[in-house]
Design a protein around this motif. Structure first.
Motif, PDB file in Angstrom:
ATOM      1  N   SER A   2      -3.452  39.745 -36.884  1.00  0.00           N
ATOM      2  CA  SER A   2      -2.559  39.909 -38.010  1.00  0.00           C
ATOM      3  C   SER A   2      -2.711  41.310 -38.551  1.00  0.00           C
ATOM      4  CB  SER A   2      -2.882  38.872 -39.091  1.00  0.00           C
ATOM      5  OG  SER A   2      -4.204  39.031 -39.545  1.00  0.00           O
ATOM      6  N   GLY A   3      -1.749  41.675 -39.452  1.00  0.00           N
ATOM      7  CA  GLY A   3      -1.819  42.995 -40.052  1.00  0.00           C
ATOM      8  C   GLY A   3      -1.170  44.035 -39.178  1.00  0.00           C
ATOM      9  N   PRO A   4      -1.034  45.271 -39.700  1.00  0.00           N
ATOM     10  CA  PRO A   4      -0.378  46.341 -38.933  1.00  0.00           C
ATOM     11  C   PRO A   4      -1.203  46.761 -37.738  1.00  0.00           C
ATOM     12  CG  PRO A   4      -1.397  47.206 -40.939  1.00  0.00           C
ATOM     13  CD  PRO A   4      -1.506  45.705 -41.014  1.00  0.00           C
ATOM     14  N   THR A   5      -0.512  47.271 -36.751  1.00  0.00           N
ATOM     15  CA  THR A   5      -1.200  47.778 -35.563  1.00  0.00           C
ATOM     16  C   THR A   5      -1.967  49.046 -35.912  1.00  0.00           C
ATOM     17  OG1 THR A   5       0.545  46.925 -34.164  1.00  0.00           O
ATOM     18  CG2 THR A   5      -0.890  48.588 -33.216  1.00  0.00           C
ATOM     19  N   PRO A   6      -3.275  49.104 -35.637  1.00  0.00           N
ATOM     20  CA  PRO A   6      -4.047  50.295 -35.995  1.00  0.00           C
ATOM     21  C   PRO A   6      -3.607  51.487 -35.167  1.00  0.00           C
ATOM     22  CG  PRO A   6      -5.334  48.834 -34.607  1.00  0.00           C
ATOM     23  CD  PRO A   6      -4.072  48.101 -34.943  1.00  0.00           C
ATOM     24  N   TRP A 242       3.345  50.179 -28.685  1.00  0.00           N
ATOM     25  CA  TRP A 242       4.736  50.165 -28.225  1.00  0.00           C
ATOM     26  C   TRP A 242       5.415  48.840 -28.553  1.00  0.00           C
ATOM     27  CZ3 TRP A 242       3.831  52.632 -22.698  1.00  0.00           C
ATOM     28  CH2 TRP A 242       3.609  54.004 -22.865  1.00  0.00           C
ATOM     29  N   THR A 243       4.672  47.740 -28.460  1.00  0.00           N
ATOM     30  CA  THR A 243       5.245  46.435 -28.778  1.00  0.00           C
ATOM     31  C   THR A 243       5.579  46.331 -30.257  1.00  0.00           C
ATOM     32  OG1 THR A 243       4.041  45.377 -26.966  1.00  0.00           O
ATOM     33  CG2 THR A 243       4.818  43.940 -28.724  1.00  0.00           C
ATOM     34  N   VAL A 340      16.708  40.558 -20.321  1.00  0.00           N
ATOM     35  CA  VAL A 340      15.553  40.915 -21.143  1.00  0.00           C
ATOM     36  C   VAL A 340      15.670  42.386 -21.563  1.00  0.00           C
ATOM     37  CG1 VAL A 340      14.082  41.511 -19.167  1.00  0.00           C
ATOM     38  CG2 VAL A 340      13.040  40.830 -21.312  1.00  0.00           C
ATOM     39  N   GLU A 341      15.385  42.660 -22.828  1.00  0.00           N
ATOM     40  CA  GLU A 341      15.630  43.996 -23.371  1.00  0.00           C
ATOM     41  C   GLU A 341      14.501  44.982 -23.091  1.00  0.00           C
ATOM     42  OE1 GLU A 341      18.272  45.352 -24.883  1.00  0.00           O
ATOM     43  OE2 GLU A 341      19.401  43.523 -24.475  1.00  0.00           O
ATOM     44  N   HIS A 342      13.260  44.495 -23.068  1.00  0.00           N
ATOM     45  CA  HIS A 342      12.123  45.409 -22.959  1.00  0.00           C
ATOM     46  C   HIS A 342      11.090  44.866 -21.974  1.00  0.00           C
ATOM     47  CE1 HIS A 342      13.607  47.551 -26.492  1.00  0.00           C
ATOM     48  NE2 HIS A 342      13.742  46.374 -27.092  1.00  0.00           N
ATOM     49  N   VAL A 343      10.498  45.770 -21.189  1.00  0.00           N
ATOM     50  CA  VAL A 343       9.437  45.418 -20.253  1.00  0.00           C
ATOM     51  C   VAL A 343       8.307  46.433 -20.398  1.00  0.00           C
ATOM     52  CG1 VAL A 343       8.787  45.197 -17.815  1.00  0.00           C
ATOM     53  CG2 VAL A 343      11.014  44.340 -18.592  1.00  0.00           C
ATOM     54  N   LEU A 344       7.078  45.937 -20.446  1.00  0.00           N
ATOM     55  CA  LEU A 344       5.908  46.791 -20.292  1.00  0.00           C
ATOM     56  C   LEU A 344       5.328  46.504 -18.914  1.00  0.00           C
ATOM     57  CD1 LEU A 344       4.026  46.528 -23.725  1.00  0.00           C
ATOM     58  CD2 LEU A 344       5.647  48.275 -22.964  1.00  0.00           C
ATOM     59  N   TYR A 345       5.249  47.529 -18.089  1.00  0.00           N
ATOM     60  CA  TYR A 345       4.765  47.378 -16.719  1.00  0.00           C
ATOM     61  C   TYR A 345       3.458  48.137 -16.596  1.00  0.00           C
ATOM     62  CZ  TYR A 345       5.285  46.876 -11.579  1.00  0.00           C
ATOM     63  OH  TYR A 345       5.119  46.542 -10.260  1.00  0.00           O
ATOM     64  N   SER A 346       2.363  47.405 -16.364  1.00  0.00           N
ATOM     65  CA  SER A 346       1.055  48.002 -16.140  1.00  0.00           C
ATOM     66  C   SER A 346       0.761  47.935 -14.650  1.00  0.00           C
ATOM     67  CB  SER A 346      -0.024  47.255 -16.930  1.00  0.00           C
ATOM     68  OG  SER A 346      -1.283  47.850 -16.759  1.00  0.00           O
ATOM     69  N   SER A 347       0.545  49.101 -14.042  1.00  0.00           N
ATOM     70  CA  SER A 347       0.445  49.178 -12.588  1.00  0.00           C
ATOM     71  C   SER A 347      -0.772  49.993 -12.170  1.00  0.00           C
ATOM     72  CB  SER A 347       1.705  49.824 -12.007  1.00  0.00           C
ATOM     73  OG  SER A 347       1.556  50.120 -10.631  1.00  0.00           O
ATOM     74  N   CYS A 348      -1.379  49.576 -11.061  1.00  0.00           N
ATOM     75  CA  CYS A 348      -2.451  50.367 -10.450  1.00  0.00           C
ATOM     76  C   CYS A 348      -1.973  51.039  -9.170  1.00  0.00           C
ATOM     77  CB  CYS A 348      -3.671  49.483 -10.173  1.00  0.00           C
ATOM     78  SG  CYS A 348      -3.347  48.106  -9.050  1.00  0.00           S
ATOM     79  N   ASN A 349      -0.658  51.029  -8.921  1.00  0.00           N
ATOM     80  CA  ASN A 349      -0.105  51.601  -7.696  1.00  0.00           C
ATOM     81  C   ASN A 349       1.303  52.118  -7.990  1.00  0.00           C
ATOM     82  OD1 ASN A 349       0.975  52.177  -5.168  1.00  0.00           O
ATOM     83  ND2 ASN A 349       0.091  50.392  -4.181  1.00  0.00           N
ATOM     84  N   ALA A 350       1.435  53.425  -8.181  1.00  0.00           N
ATOM     85  CA  ALA A 350       2.733  53.987  -8.557  1.00  0.00           C
ATOM     86  C   ALA A 350       3.769  53.860  -7.444  1.00  0.00           C
ATOM     87  CB  ALA A 350       2.571  55.453  -8.957  1.00  0.00           C
ATOM     88  N   ARG A 351       3.332  53.708  -6.196  1.00  0.00           N
ATOM     89  CA  ARG A 351       4.301  53.581  -5.103  1.00  0.00           C
ATOM     90  C   ARG A 351       5.019  52.234  -5.167  1.00  0.00           C
ATOM     91  NH1 ARG A 351       3.815  57.750  -1.618  1.00  0.00           N
ATOM     92  NH2 ARG A 351       1.889  58.969  -1.793  1.00  0.00           N
ATOM     93  N   THR A 352       4.277  51.151  -5.354  1.00  0.00           N
ATOM     94  CA  THR A 352       4.944  49.854  -5.476  1.00  0.00           C
ATOM     95  C   THR A 352       5.680  49.758  -6.813  1.00  0.00           C
ATOM     96  OG1 THR A 352       2.870  48.853  -6.294  1.00  0.00           O
ATOM     97  CG2 THR A 352       3.346  48.675  -3.942  1.00  0.00           C
ATOM     98  N   LEU A 353       5.159  50.419  -7.845  1.00  0.00           N
ATOM     99  CA  LEU A 353       5.871  50.467  -9.120  1.00  0.00           C
ATOM    100  C   LEU A 353       7.233  51.128  -8.938  1.00  0.00           C
ATOM    101  CD1 LEU A 353       6.243  50.390 -12.189  1.00  0.00           C
ATOM    102  CD2 LEU A 353       4.718  52.375 -12.356  1.00  0.00           C
TER     103      LEU A 353
END
Length: 389
Positions: A2-6, A242-243, A340-353
């Motif tokens: 809860s509360g604002p994002t630090p 970002w969220t 869907v309006e927004h996606v956060l994509y966390s990747s360990c491989n920029a080629r497949t990303l």
């Protein structure tokens, strides 16, 4: 939560030296840290250039650097040698054990624990597995250190034969090391697979609390967790920032693991669903959510793509954190047509990303950040924010 994002803390300062003068690297004994002979700022700049070159133009935040040594919270040690003189490290080309217990990438608690664990192997008469001869019992030691300094120790064995001795001698180990969780993992197969499906707990405690960016993530023996705790905290903090800007009412965390993103992105009035194929990881995530008293957060054991394809409606924001192979055509195609309006994509491989981005052109990369989870190697983590339009 809860509360604002630090606010995000300032970037970790860059080091202009190599991680350390490593005798293993200099002697050619171990070359896992393939970039160790490069200054760290050069390593980081090279990774940023590689990632930016593979992806469409977008706004990049300053990369998050790691400390070049002592950053790794998990030791995955092959056990070789003999009962009286065990080695903890890797195998050479002949299948003989090479001792690496002085490896500089391990956190201080792991560095201190490995010699004690080697003594324990001798005390409990745990015969190291001889790969060429296909005999012996103890294959690996898997040791994780929490930010509080507690340890999870897993003995990967060929069979249950050593379990009684492990139980008998465990008090000796608990007197010398801050072990919160100890277990035996059974891996009877003679193949290059780190661990098996069955886990036998030796302690009353079943989870190791990993305090990361204000949230306790309860790690079970077979649950995946990022090996760089400090940089993992920055990853979750960036995703939370970002969220908070788009303030979605509904959110999915696909490939959620132990719930790192889901639990850090939870907020009052927000519905959060995490989906993960590993039941062990889901149990960890559920434990953490219950301990935090979070409402509106649930976790499901299942295939992320199947869950999305079967859903009646998409959420406002989807987080995906897939393995190196990426999310694949099916899930990328669903995201493209889902609305869907927004996606956060966390990747360990920029080629497949990059390949996945090509399959969902309506979701435009807006901004990104490189996070150096794995200094001295070519590996990294990158977080992108995608928005429709």
């Amino acid at each position: 939560m809860s509360g604002p994002t630090p606010p995000l803390p300032p970037p970790v300062p860059l080091s202009r030296s190599v991680a350390a003068h490593c005798g293993y690297f200099d002697a050619g004994t171990c070359r896992s840290c393939t970039l160790l002979d490069q200054p760290y700022d050069a390593q980081l700049a090279g990774k940023q250039r590689e990632v930016a070159g593979l992806l469409p133009p977008l706004e990049w935040s300053a990369p998050v650097a790691s400390t070049p040594a002592g950053f790794r919270n998990k030791a995955k040690m092959v056990v070789g040698g003999t009962v009286d003189a065990p080695t903890l490290g890797i195998l050479d080309a002949t299948g003989s054990g090479v001792d690496l217990r002085e490896c500089r990438v391990h956190a201080a608690g792991l560095h201190a624990a490995l010699p004690v664990l080697a003594d324990f192997v001798t005390r409990a008469a745990l015969t190291p597995y001889d790969v060429p001869g296909r005999r012996g019992e103890l294959k690996h030691l898997l040791v994780t250190e929490s930010p509080a300094g507690e340890l999870m120790v897993r003995f990967v064995c060929r069979s249950q034969e050593p379990v009684a001795r492990l139980r008998k001698h465990l008090p000796w180990l608990l007197e010398r090391l801050p072990v919160a969780v100890a277990s035996v993992n059974l891996q009877p197969a003679h193949k290059a697979v780190l661990e098996g499906e069955r886990e036998i707990l030796l302690t009353d405690h079943t989870t190791l609390p990993m305090h990361v960016a204000g949230v306790d993530l309860h790690l079970r023996p077979q649950s995946f967790f990022q090996t760089n705790t400090a940089v993992a905290a920055r990853l979750y903090e960036q995703a939370a920032a970002w969220t908070a800007e788009v303030a979605p009412a509904t959110l999915w965390d696909l490939y959620c693991g132990v719930g790192g993103f889901a639990l850090h992105l939870a907020a009052p009035g927000r519905s959060v669903t995490g989906v993960e194929i590993s039941p062990e990881a889901v149990r960890s995530a559920e434990h953490s959510a219950a301990a935090l008293g979070l409402d509106g957060v649930r976790f499901l054991a299942g295939d992320a793509t199947a869950y999305a394809l079967d859903a009646a409606a998409p959420p406002a924001l989807v987080v995906v954190n897939p393995p190196r192979r990426g999310i694949g055509e099916q899930l990328a195609g669903w995201l493209e047509r889902s609305g869907v309006e927004h996606v956060l994509y966390s990747s360990c491989n920029a080629r497949t990303l990059a390949a996945d981005l090509g399959a969902m052109p309506s979701l435009r990369p807006v901004r990104g950040r490189l996070l150096d989870m794995f200094p001295n190697t070519h590996h990294y983590e990158v977080l992108l924010q995608l928005s429709r339009g």
